[in-house]
Design a protein around this motif. Structure first.
Motif, PDB file in Angstrom:
ATOM      1  N   THR A  49       0.832  -1.196   0.000  1.00  0.00           N
ATOM      2  CA  THR A  49       0.000   0.000   0.000  1.00  0.00           C
ATOM      3  C   THR A  49       0.869   1.249   0.000  1.00  0.00           C
ATOM      4  O   THR A  49       0.571   2.216  -0.675  1.00  0.00           O
ATOM      5  N   ALA A  50       1.946   1.231   0.773  1.00  0.00           N
ATOM      6  CA  ALA A  50       2.813   2.401   0.854  1.00  0.00           C
ATOM      7  C   ALA A  50       3.493   2.680  -0.485  1.00  0.00           C
ATOM      8  O   ALA A  50       3.815   3.816  -0.791  1.00  0.00           O
ATOM      9  N   SER A  51       3.715   1.653  -1.299  1.00  0.00           N
ATOM     10  CA  SER A  51       4.414   1.843  -2.562  1.00  0.00           C
ATOM     11  C   SER A  51       3.481   2.291  -3.678  1.00  0.00           C
ATOM     12  O   SER A  51       3.946   2.753  -4.714  1.00  0.00           O
ATOM     13  N   VAL A  52       2.169   2.172  -3.511  1.00  0.00           N
ATOM     14  CA  VAL A  52       1.204   2.573  -4.522  1.00  0.00           C
ATOM     15  C   VAL A  52       0.741   3.993  -4.210  1.00  0.00           C
ATOM     16  O   VAL A  52       0.281   4.271  -3.110  1.00  0.00           O
ATOM     17  N   LYS A  53       0.859   4.887  -5.185  1.00  0.00           N
ATOM     18  CA  LYS A  53       0.465   6.279  -4.965  1.00  0.00           C
ATOM     19  C   LYS A  53      -1.036   6.440  -5.163  1.00  0.00           C
ATOM     20  O   LYS A  53      -1.645   5.794  -6.020  1.00  0.00           O
ATOM     21  N   ALA A  54      -1.607   7.333  -4.381  1.00  0.00           N
ATOM     22  CA  ALA A  54      -3.023   7.665  -4.519  1.00  0.00           C
ATOM     23  C   ALA A  54      -3.222   8.464  -5.811  1.00  0.00           C
ATOM     24  O   ALA A  54      -2.327   9.189  -6.250  1.00  0.00           O
ATOM     25  N   PRO A  55      -4.387   8.338  -6.432  1.00  0.00           N
ATOM     26  CA  PRO A  55      -4.651   9.104  -7.656  1.00  0.00           C
ATOM     27  C   PRO A  55      -4.545  10.608  -7.413  1.00  0.00           C
ATOM     28  O   PRO A  55      -4.979  11.114  -6.376  1.00  0.00           O
ATOM     29  N   ASP A  56      -3.972  11.308  -8.358  1.00  0.00           N
ATOM     30  CA  ASP A  56      -3.817  12.761  -8.282  1.00  0.00           C
ATOM     31  C   ASP A  56      -5.142  13.417  -8.674  1.00  0.00           C
ATOM     32  O   ASP A  56      -5.576  13.291  -9.824  1.00  0.00           O
ATOM     33  N   PRO A  57      -5.802  14.132  -7.765  1.00  0.00           N
ATOM     34  CA  PRO A  57      -7.106  14.716  -8.088  1.00  0.00           C
ATOM     35  C   PRO A  57      -7.034  15.786  -9.176  1.00  0.00           C
ATOM     36  O   PRO A  57      -8.010  16.023  -9.879  1.00  0.00           O
ATOM     37  N   LYS A  58      -5.875  16.394  -9.364  1.00  0.00           N
ATOM     38  CA  LYS A  58      -5.741  17.422 -10.392  1.00  0.00           C
ATOM     39  C   LYS A  58      -5.576  16.826 -11.785  1.00  0.00           C
ATOM     40  O   LYS A  58      -5.699  17.532 -12.778  1.00  0.00           O
ATOM     41  N   ALA A  59      -5.301  15.521 -11.874  1.00  0.00           N
ATOM     42  CA  ALA A  59      -5.116  14.868 -13.166  1.00  0.00           C
ATOM     43  C   ALA A  59      -6.406  14.229 -13.692  1.00  0.00           C
ATOM     44  O   ALA A  59      -6.441  13.772 -14.822  1.00  0.00           O
ATOM     45  N   ALA A  60      -7.449  14.221 -12.889  1.00  0.00           N
ATOM     46  CA  ALA A  60      -8.712  13.574 -13.293  1.00  0.00           C
ATOM     47  C   ALA A  60      -9.542  14.508 -14.176  1.00  0.00           C
ATOM     48  O   ALA A  60      -9.384  15.725 -14.150  1.00  0.00           O
ATOM     49  N   THR A 101     -20.079  31.365  -5.128  1.00  0.00           N
ATOM     50  CA  THR A 101     -19.679  30.023  -4.730  1.00  0.00           C
ATOM     51  C   THR A 101     -20.391  29.020  -5.631  1.00  0.00           C
ATOM     52  O   THR A 101     -21.553  28.683  -5.398  1.00  0.00           O
ATOM     53  N   PRO A 102     -19.728  28.573  -6.694  1.00  0.00           N
ATOM     54  CA  PRO A 102     -20.369  27.579  -7.550  1.00  0.00           C
ATOM     55  C   PRO A 102     -20.580  26.269  -6.798  1.00  0.00           C
ATOM     56  O   PRO A 102     -19.872  25.976  -5.834  1.00  0.00           O
ATOM     57  N   PRO A 103     -21.567  25.469  -7.209  1.00  0.00           N
ATOM     58  CA  PRO A 103     -21.799  24.191  -6.533  1.00  0.00           C
ATOM     59  C   PRO A 103     -20.608  23.247  -6.676  1.00  0.00           C
ATOM     60  O   PRO A 103     -19.878  23.297  -7.661  1.00  0.00           O
ATOM     61  N   SER A 104     -20.445  22.422  -5.670  1.00  0.00           N
ATOM     62  CA  SER A 104     -19.327  21.473  -5.637  1.00  0.00           C
ATOM     63  C   SER A 104     -19.817  20.056  -5.902  1.00  0.00           C
ATOM     64  O   SER A 104     -20.970  19.721  -5.636  1.00  0.00           O
ATOM     65  N   GLY A 105     -18.906  19.235  -6.376  1.00  0.00           N
ATOM     66  CA  GLY A 105     -19.132  17.804  -6.506  1.00  0.00           C
ATOM     67  C   GLY A 105     -18.106  17.070  -5.675  1.00  0.00           C
ATOM     68  O   GLY A 105     -16.999  17.573  -5.456  1.00  0.00           O
ATOM     69  N   VAL A 106     -18.465  15.892  -5.190  1.00  0.00           N
ATOM     70  CA  VAL A 106     -17.529  15.049  -4.437  1.00  0.00           C
ATOM     71  C   VAL A 106     -17.409  13.736  -5.201  1.00  0.00           C
ATOM     72  O   VAL A 106     -18.413  13.045  -5.414  1.00  0.00           O
ATOM     73  N   TYR A 107     -16.181  13.411  -5.599  1.00  0.00           N
ATOM     74  CA  TYR A 107     -15.930  12.244  -6.434  1.00  0.00           C
ATOM     75  C   TYR A 107     -14.879  11.344  -5.795  1.00  0.00           C
ATOM     76  O   TYR A 107     -13.929  11.830  -5.187  1.00  0.00           O
ATOM     77  N   VAL A 108     -15.057  10.030  -5.983  1.00  0.00           N
ATOM     78  CA  VAL A 108     -14.065   9.052  -5.547  1.00  0.00           C
ATOM     79  C   VAL A 108     -13.287   8.631  -6.784  1.00  0.00           C
ATOM     80  O   VAL A 108     -13.874   8.216  -7.788  1.00  0.00           O
ATOM     81  N   LEU A 109     -11.969   8.755  -6.703  1.00  0.00           N
ATOM     82  CA  LEU A 109     -11.091   8.430  -7.824  1.00  0.00           C
ATOM     83  C   LEU A 109     -10.299   7.167  -7.550  1.00  0.00           C
ATOM     84  O   LEU A 109      -9.853   6.937  -6.428  1.00  0.00           O
ATOM     85  N   SER A 110     -10.112   6.400  -8.607  1.00  0.00           N
ATOM     86  CA  SER A 110      -9.258   5.220  -8.566  1.00  0.00           C
ATOM     87  C   SER A 110      -8.158   5.430  -9.601  1.00  0.00           C
ATOM     88  O   SER A 110      -8.272   6.300 -10.466  1.00  0.00           O
ATOM     89  N   ALA A 111      -7.124   4.635  -9.535  1.00  0.00           N
ATOM     90  CA  ALA A 111      -6.035   4.737 -10.504  1.00  0.00           C
ATOM     91  C   ALA A 111      -6.569   4.512 -11.912  1.00  0.00           C
ATOM     92  O   ALA A 111      -7.563   3.803 -12.112  1.00  0.00           O
ATOM     93  N   GLY A 112      -5.915   5.116 -12.884  1.00  0.00           N
ATOM     94  CA  GLY A 112      -6.301   4.946 -14.275  1.00  0.00           C
ATOM     95  C   GLY A 112      -6.149   3.503 -14.730  1.00  0.00           C
ATOM     96  O   GLY A 112      -5.498   2.683 -14.071  1.00  0.00           O
ATOM     97  N   ALA A 113      -6.757   3.193 -15.857  1.00  0.00           N
ATOM     98  CA  ALA A 113      -6.748   1.821 -16.376  1.00  0.00           C
ATOM     99  C   ALA A 113      -5.346   1.347 -16.735  1.00  0.00           C
ATOM    100  O   ALA A 113      -5.036   0.166 -16.605  1.00  0.00           O
ATOM    101  N   THR A 114      -4.503   2.270 -17.175  1.00  0.00           N
ATOM    102  CA  THR A 114      -3.129   1.920 -17.515  1.00  0.00           C
ATOM    103  C   THR A 114      -2.180   2.880 -16.804  1.00  0.00           C
ATOM    104  O   THR A 114      -2.577   3.974 -16.399  1.00  0.00           O
ATOM    105  N   THR A 115      -0.940   2.495 -16.679  1.00  0.00           N
ATOM    106  CA  THR A 115       0.055   3.335 -16.038  1.00  0.00           C
ATOM    107  C   THR A 115       0.174   4.656 -16.798  1.00  0.00           C
ATOM    108  O   THR A 115       0.282   4.663 -18.017  1.00  0.00           O
ATOM    109  N   GLY A 116       0.091   5.756 -16.068  1.00  0.00           N
ATOM    110  CA  GLY A 116       0.206   7.073 -16.676  1.00  0.00           C
ATOM    111  C   GLY A 116      -1.107   7.662 -17.156  1.00  0.00           C
ATOM    112  O   GLY A 116      -1.152   8.819 -17.549  1.00  0.00           O
ATOM    113  N   SER A 117      -2.177   6.874 -17.171  1.00  0.00           N
ATOM    114  CA  SER A 117      -3.466   7.424 -17.608  1.00  0.00           C
ATOM    115  C   SER A 117      -4.137   8.178 -16.460  1.00  0.00           C
ATOM    116  O   SER A 117      -3.799   8.000 -15.290  1.00  0.00           O
TER     117      SER A 117
END
Length: 187
Positions: A49-60, A101-117
């Protein structure tokens, strides 16, 4: 004090049988300890778990219609919500605005389908179409918690929500379950 010169009592002599029995008992306890998991053990390994990075929310890529304005990631938290050994990221996003204040959304992100996606949205916890704002996003163990702000009517200025309610979302049996907080002043 000096030991007595009398006969040695039978229960005070250590014989080889005693030492062999003691060694076998210690080995059994140590061996059993390595086979029994601790109470806080999880199926995933901490090292993995420590070696796997969490998805970057700015890249989604978020499903927001911002009319050409950028998407702002207002807040995010990361953790292994479904205990699969890979961390997820929960992000609060909204369209960028210099005023209001525009409305907000709350999303759960998972890693992309392929490395770098780009990370994938696997769940929408709060849809921006509900015209809500979010504050106090946090993780409480594996439970995502936030306070949702809303409006009692369309006449309430969008800067000043007049309703709020705390919520939690917990992963159970393949999906997120909503855990609503107390009803007072709720949305």
């Amino acid at each position: 004090m000096q030991p007595s010169a009398g006969t040695v009592l039978p229960h005070t002599r250590a014989r080889s049988v005693h030492w062999i029995t003691t060694a076998a008992a210690v080995a059994a306890v140590v061996g059993a300890g390595t086979l029994v998991p601790t109470a806080d053990a999880t199926p995933s390994s901490t090292a993995h778990t420590a070696s796997v990075k969490a998805p970057d929310p700015k890249a989604a890529h978020y499903p927001l219609d911002c009319a050409g304005a950028p998407v702002d990631v207002v807040d995010h938290v990361s953790g292994d919500l479904d205990e699969d050994g890979r961390p997820e990221t929960v992000s609060v996003v909204r369209c960028h605005s210099e005023t209001g204040t525009p409305p907000s959304g709350v999303y759960v992100l998972s890693a992309g389908a392929t490395t770098g996606s780009a990370p994938r949205i696997i769940e929408t916890l709060v849809n921006p179409k509900e015209k809500r704002s979010i504050k106090d996003l946090k993780l409480d163990g594996r439970i995502v918690r936030a306070t949702i702000l809303g409006y009692s009517s369309d006449s309430v200025p969008r800067c000043c929500p007049d309703q709020q309610r705390s919520y939690g979302w917990e992963w159970r049996a393949g999906s997120f379950y909503v855990i609503p907080g107390p009803l007072a002043n709720s949305v």
